[in-house]
Design a protein around this motif. Structure first.
Motif, short mmCIF file in Angstrom:
data_model
loop_
_atom_site.label_atom_id
_atom_site.label_comp_id
_atom_site.label_asym_id
_atom_site.label_seq_id
_atom_site.Cartn_x
_atom_site.Cartn_y
_atom_site.Cartn_z
N VAL A 149 -7.11 -5.72 0.34
CA VAL A 149 -8.16 -4.88 0.94
C VAL A 149 -8.91 -5.66 2.02
O VAL A 149 -9.08 -5.18 3.14
CB VAL A 149 -9.14 -4.37 -0.14
CG1 VAL A 149 -10.28 -3.59 0.49
CG2 VAL A 149 -8.40 -3.51 -1.16
N GLU A 150 -9.34 -6.87 1.67
CA GLU A 150 -10.15 -7.65 2.60
C GLU A 150 -9.32 -8.50 3.55
O GLU A 150 -9.85 -9.00 4.55
CB GLU A 150 -11.11 -8.54 1.81
CG GLU A 150 -12.09 -7.75 0.95
CD GLU A 150 -12.93 -8.63 0.06
OE1 GLU A 150 -13.11 -9.83 0.38
OE2 GLU A 150 -13.41 -8.13 -0.98
N ASP A 163 -7.25 -7.61 -4.83
CA ASP A 163 -7.99 -6.82 -3.86
C ASP A 163 -8.55 -7.67 -2.72
O ASP A 163 -8.71 -7.18 -1.61
CB ASP A 163 -9.12 -6.04 -4.53
CG ASP A 163 -8.60 -4.84 -5.31
OD1 ASP A 163 -7.43 -4.45 -5.09
OD2 ASP A 163 -9.35 -4.29 -6.13
N LYS A 164 -8.84 -8.94 -2.99
CA LYS A 164 -9.33 -9.82 -1.92
C LYS A 164 -8.30 -9.89 -0.79
O LYS A 164 -8.65 -9.89 0.38
CB LYS A 164 -9.61 -11.22 -2.45
CG LYS A 164 -10.80 -11.32 -3.35
CD LYS A 164 -12.06 -11.30 -2.54
CE LYS A 164 -13.25 -11.56 -3.45
NZ LYS A 164 -14.51 -11.29 -2.79
N LYS A 184 -4.70 2.88 0.57
CA LYS A 184 -5.69 2.32 -0.34
C LYS A 184 -5.05 1.87 -1.65
O LYS A 184 -5.34 0.80 -2.15
CB LYS A 184 -6.79 3.35 -0.62
CG LYS A 184 -7.58 3.72 0.61
CD LYS A 184 -8.58 4.81 0.31
CE LYS A 184 -9.28 5.22 1.59
NZ LYS A 184 -10.18 6.34 1.40
N SER A 185 -4.22 2.73 -2.23
CA SER A 185 -3.58 2.43 -3.50
C SER A 185 -2.47 1.42 -3.31
O SER A 185 -1.78 1.42 -2.30
CB SER A 185 -2.99 3.70 -4.12
OG SER A 185 -3.97 4.69 -4.25
N ARG A 220 -6.50 -7.79 -10.67
CA ARG A 220 -6.79 -6.85 -9.57
C ARG A 220 -7.94 -7.37 -8.71
O ARG A 220 -7.98 -7.10 -7.51
CB ARG A 220 -7.18 -5.47 -10.13
CG ARG A 220 -6.02 -4.64 -10.62
CD ARG A 220 -5.02 -4.43 -9.54
NE ARG A 220 -5.47 -3.51 -8.51
CZ ARG A 220 -4.69 -2.65 -7.91
NH1 ARG A 220 -3.43 -2.57 -8.23
NH2 ARG A 220 -5.15 -1.87 -6.97
N THR A 221 -8.84 -8.10 -9.30
CA THR A 221 -9.97 -8.63 -8.54
C THR A 221 -9.47 -9.58 -7.46
O THR A 221 -9.86 -9.49 -6.29
CB THR A 221 -10.95 -9.36 -9.48
OG1 THR A 221 -11.23 -8.51 -10.60
CG2 THR A 221 -12.23 -9.72 -8.77
N HIS A 231 0.84 -1.19 0.00
CA HIS A 231 0.00 0.00 0.00
C HIS A 231 0.88 1.24 0.00
O HIS A 231 1.93 1.28 0.64
CB HIS A 231 -0.91 0.05 1.24
CG HIS A 231 -2.05 -0.91 1.17
ND1 HIS A 231 -3.10 -0.75 0.30
CD2 HIS A 231 -2.30 -2.05 1.86
CE1 HIS A 231 -3.95 -1.75 0.46
NE2 HIS A 231 -3.48 -2.56 1.40
#
Length: 188
Positions: A62-63, A58-59, A31-32, A54-55, A26
């Motif tokens: 981000v998650e 992001d898991k 966030k980025s 990216r999908t 990050h």
């Protein structure tokens, strides 16, 4: 970080015999994400914009979830991902890079050829690797901060000493400049 992460990503790629491995961290905004180290078997995948899903990324980033998919094109979670179709990714694994429950980024790996299926133990090992990378990144950041604080303390002490005597004012700065020039001459 810029010395350690390229070596780590290479070791991960070699151990798992993956076609791609990338470590994302990050940026300051939290966030980025920015790819900090990458390894690709296929030179066509190398470039400034690292082509990964990216999908799936992001898991993890981000998650905070580790993800394994053995058929990303058919996996409903990632059906909208263009990079999966473009690079014919057969298997992808991603895990969060984290330390002290703080998500710092993600480590991503995929296979476009060869390996038929990723195993659960691959996911477990990559998740453990992500935690180790997180600890290393946090330690490096703390050491850099400590070094910065020590340097600032020395500067404040030198300024306090020089403020007491007009005769020595600027002496520490001049000595520091001479030391830098000597170091450069010595190749340091």
């Amino acid at each position: 970080i810029d010395v350690i992460l390229p070596r780590v990503v290479q070791l991960v790629a070699e151990h798992f015999k993956s076609d791609a491995a990338v470590i994302f961290l990050h940026l300051g905004d939290g966030k980025s994400l920015k790819a900090r180290a990458a390894w690709f078997r296929d030179p066509a995948r190398k470039g400034e914009e690292f082509p990964v899903s990216r999908t799936i990324l992001d898991k993890a980033a981000v998650e905070g979830a580790s993800v394994l998919t053995n058929d990303p094109e058919a996996d409903q979670r990632f059906s909208a991902s263009q990079s999966i179709c473009q690079y014919h990714i057969r298997c992808a694994i991603t895990a969060p890079v984290q330390a002290m429950k703080k998500i710092l980024g993600a480590v991503y790996m995929d296979y476009t050829s060869g390996k038929e299926r990723c195993q659960e133990n691959d996911l477990d090992l990559l998740t453990a690797s992500g935690k180790q990378v997180g600890v290393a990144v946090e330690r490096i950041k703390l050491e850099e901060e400590l070094s910065r604080l020590s340097l600032n303390s020395m500067r404040a002490l030198a300024a306090a000493i020089e403020a007491k005597d007009e005769y020595t004012k600027g002496h520490s700065d001049r000595v520091a400049q001479i030391c830098v020039l000597i170091g450069r001459q010595l190749g340091q």
